[in-house]
Scaffold this motif. Structure first.
Motif, PDB file in Angstrom:
ATOM      1  N   GLN A  23      22.762  85.211 -21.495  1.00  0.00           N
ATOM      2  CA  GLN A  23      22.214  85.899 -22.678  1.00  0.00           C
ATOM      3  C   GLN A  23      22.490  87.404 -22.636  1.00  0.00           C
ATOM      4  O   GLN A  23      22.702  88.029 -23.664  1.00  0.00           O
ATOM      5  N   ALA A  24      22.502  87.967 -21.431  1.00  0.00           N
ATOM      6  CA  ALA A  24      22.771  89.412 -21.297  1.00  0.00           C
ATOM      7  C   ALA A  24      24.272  89.687 -21.295  1.00  0.00           C
ATOM      8  O   ALA A  24      24.684  90.834 -21.189  1.00  0.00           O
ATOM      9  N   ASP A  25      25.066  88.631 -21.368  1.00  0.00           N
ATOM     10  CA  ASP A  25      26.531  88.755 -21.341  1.00  0.00           C
ATOM     11  C   ASP A  25      27.010  89.356 -20.012  1.00  0.00           C
ATOM     12  O   ASP A  25      27.923  90.175 -19.972  1.00  0.00           O
ATOM     13  N   ALA A  26      26.348  88.919 -18.925  1.00  0.00           N
ATOM     14  CA  ALA A  26      26.661  89.470 -17.597  1.00  0.00           C
ATOM     15  C   ALA A  26      27.546  88.532 -16.775  1.00  0.00           C
ATOM     16  O   ALA A  26      27.720  88.762 -15.578  1.00  0.00           O
ATOM     17  N   GLY A  53      29.044  93.614  -8.058  1.00  0.00           N
ATOM     18  CA  GLY A  53      28.771  92.968  -9.348  1.00  0.00           C
ATOM     19  C   GLY A  53      27.519  92.103  -9.244  1.00  0.00           C
ATOM     20  O   GLY A  53      27.600  90.878  -9.138  1.00  0.00           O
ATOM     21  N   THR A  54      26.355  92.755  -9.299  1.00  0.00           N
ATOM     22  CA  THR A  54      25.067  92.043  -9.197  1.00  0.00           C
ATOM     23  C   THR A  54      24.854  91.124 -10.383  1.00  0.00           C
ATOM     24  O   THR A  54      24.347  90.013 -10.233  1.00  0.00           O
ATOM     25  N   GLY A  55      25.237  91.631 -11.576  1.00  0.00           N
ATOM     26  CA  GLY A  55      24.923  90.916 -12.808  1.00  0.00           C
ATOM     27  C   GLY A  55      23.423  90.700 -12.899  1.00  0.00           C
ATOM     28  O   GLY A  55      22.628  91.566 -12.508  1.00  0.00           O
ATOM     29  N   GLU A  79      25.075  98.652 -13.958  1.00  0.00           N
ATOM     30  CA  GLU A  79      24.053  98.447 -14.995  1.00  0.00           C
ATOM     31  C   GLU A  79      22.658  98.295 -14.392  1.00  0.00           C
ATOM     32  O   GLU A  79      22.329  97.247 -13.805  1.00  0.00           O
ATOM     33  N   ALA A  80      21.824  99.315 -14.580  1.00  0.00           N
ATOM     34  CA  ALA A  80      20.452  99.264 -14.061  1.00  0.00           C
ATOM     35  C   ALA A  80      19.676  98.107 -14.697  1.00  0.00           C
ATOM     36  O   ALA A  80      18.886  97.431 -14.038  1.00  0.00           O
ATOM     37  N   GLU A  81      19.950  97.867 -15.974  1.00  0.00           N
ATOM     38  CA  GLU A  81      19.201  96.826 -16.676  1.00  0.00           C
ATOM     39  C   GLU A  81      19.496  95.450 -16.070  1.00  0.00           C
ATOM     40  O   GLU A  81      18.587  94.631 -15.872  1.00  0.00           O
ATOM     41  N   TYR A  82      20.747  95.191 -15.759  1.00  0.00           N
ATOM     42  CA  TYR A  82      21.104  93.914 -15.121  1.00  0.00           C
ATOM     43  C   TYR A  82      20.400  93.794 -13.772  1.00  0.00           C
ATOM     44  O   TYR A  82      19.890  92.735 -13.403  1.00  0.00           O
ATOM     45  N   ALA A  86      18.025  90.970 -12.210  1.00  0.00           N
ATOM     46  CA  ALA A  86      18.367  90.315 -10.935  1.00  0.00           C
ATOM     47  C   ALA A  86      17.198  90.401  -9.955  1.00  0.00           C
ATOM     48  O   ALA A  86      16.849  89.422  -9.284  1.00  0.00           O
ATOM     49  N   ARG A  87      16.572  91.576  -9.899  1.00  0.00           N
ATOM     50  CA  ARG A  87      15.448  91.771  -8.975  1.00  0.00           C
ATOM     51  C   ARG A  87      14.344  90.747  -9.270  1.00  0.00           C
ATOM     52  O   ARG A  87      13.767  90.141  -8.367  1.00  0.00           O
TER      53      ARG A  87
END
Ligand SMILES: C[S@@+](CC[C@H](N)C(=O)[O-])C[C@H]1O[C@@H](n2cnc3c(N)ncnc32)[C@H](O)[C@@H]1O
Length: 210
Positions: A23-26, A53-55, A79-82, A86-87
């Motif tokens: 959905q986040a296109d990651a 590449g955490t995605g 990308e902090a948001e990704y 992930a966290r």
């Protein structure tokens, strides 16, 4: 191929992480690629892994599930948001916060700051045109016997080949990485046709002196 893809199964946690990534296109890894990463991390008893590449955390969960129970995953993404997603995914998967070290930044600026020969495995899943440069960093970061794995080598590599075919820059860089890995006598290479295609290589021990 469908048989390979269907063999690896995801539990609800992984399915939800992959859906969040989609959905986040990651570009989350497929279950087949993830299962291969888990297998490789477990096979070498990985204690310290670097991910480029955490995605939104899919590959990280697979890796953590193969790594030793006290192992730490260091994961880099711009990308902090990704990384926040992930966290949350790692937490939902049951991993304590001290099992992951998320570093936000461009991989080619962050990787040089990490310690030489301190890692058992490097997983690369970021900018295709930077794959050759990631290889240089990965070889510095890996201990002898460590493994580097590049994702997406089949997805980005067209099957059409020949003198009239000019690959896009990302594909050309992946091809170049494949060549560098195959021609490096200090590496034991393997192309794995699972998921999006994985290029793996073991950093062999230094040859014994006579
Ligand atoms: C294919 S996705 C990674 C998916 C992730 N491995 C997973 O399974 O969920 C590629 C990631 O690379 C990140 N990225 C793009 N450019 C980057 C760079 N220069 N350095 C580090 N990460 C970057 C993107 O933000 C994106 O999260």
């Amino acid at each position: 191929m469908a048989h390979i893809d269907q063999y690896a199964t995801e539990d609800a946690t992984l399915a939800s992480a992959r859906e969040a990534g989609r959905q986040a296109d990651a570009g989350p890894v497929s279950a087949a690629s993830g299962a291969a990463l888990r297998f490789l991390a477990a096979a070498i008893g990985a204690r310290a892994v670097v991910e480029v590449g955490t995605g939104c955390g899919s590959s990280g969960i697979w890796l953590l599930r193969g790594m030793r129970s006290d192992a730490i995953l260091t994961s880099v993404d711009v990308e902090a948001e990704y990384q926040e997603i992930a966290r949350d995914a790692y937490r939902k998967a049951g991993f304590a916060a001290n099992r992951t070290r998320l570093i936000r930044g461009r991989a080619l600026e962050v990787l040089p700051r990490l310690t030489d020969a301190a890692y058992d495995m490097v997983f690369v899943d970021a900018v295709h045109t930077e794959y050759p440069a990631y290889l240089v960093e990965a070889l510095r970061l890996l201990r002898p016997g460590g493994i580097v794995v590049f994702n997406n080598v089949l997805a980005a590599t067209p099957m059409i080949d020949g003198p009239l075919h000019v690959p896009d820059p990302g594909t050309a860089a992946i091809r170049e990485t494949e060549r560098l890995v195959r021609e490096d006598e200090a590496l034991i290479p393997l192309l794995l046709p699972v998921g999006e295609g994985l290029l793996a290589a073991i950093r062999a021990d230094a040859p014994e002196q006579d």
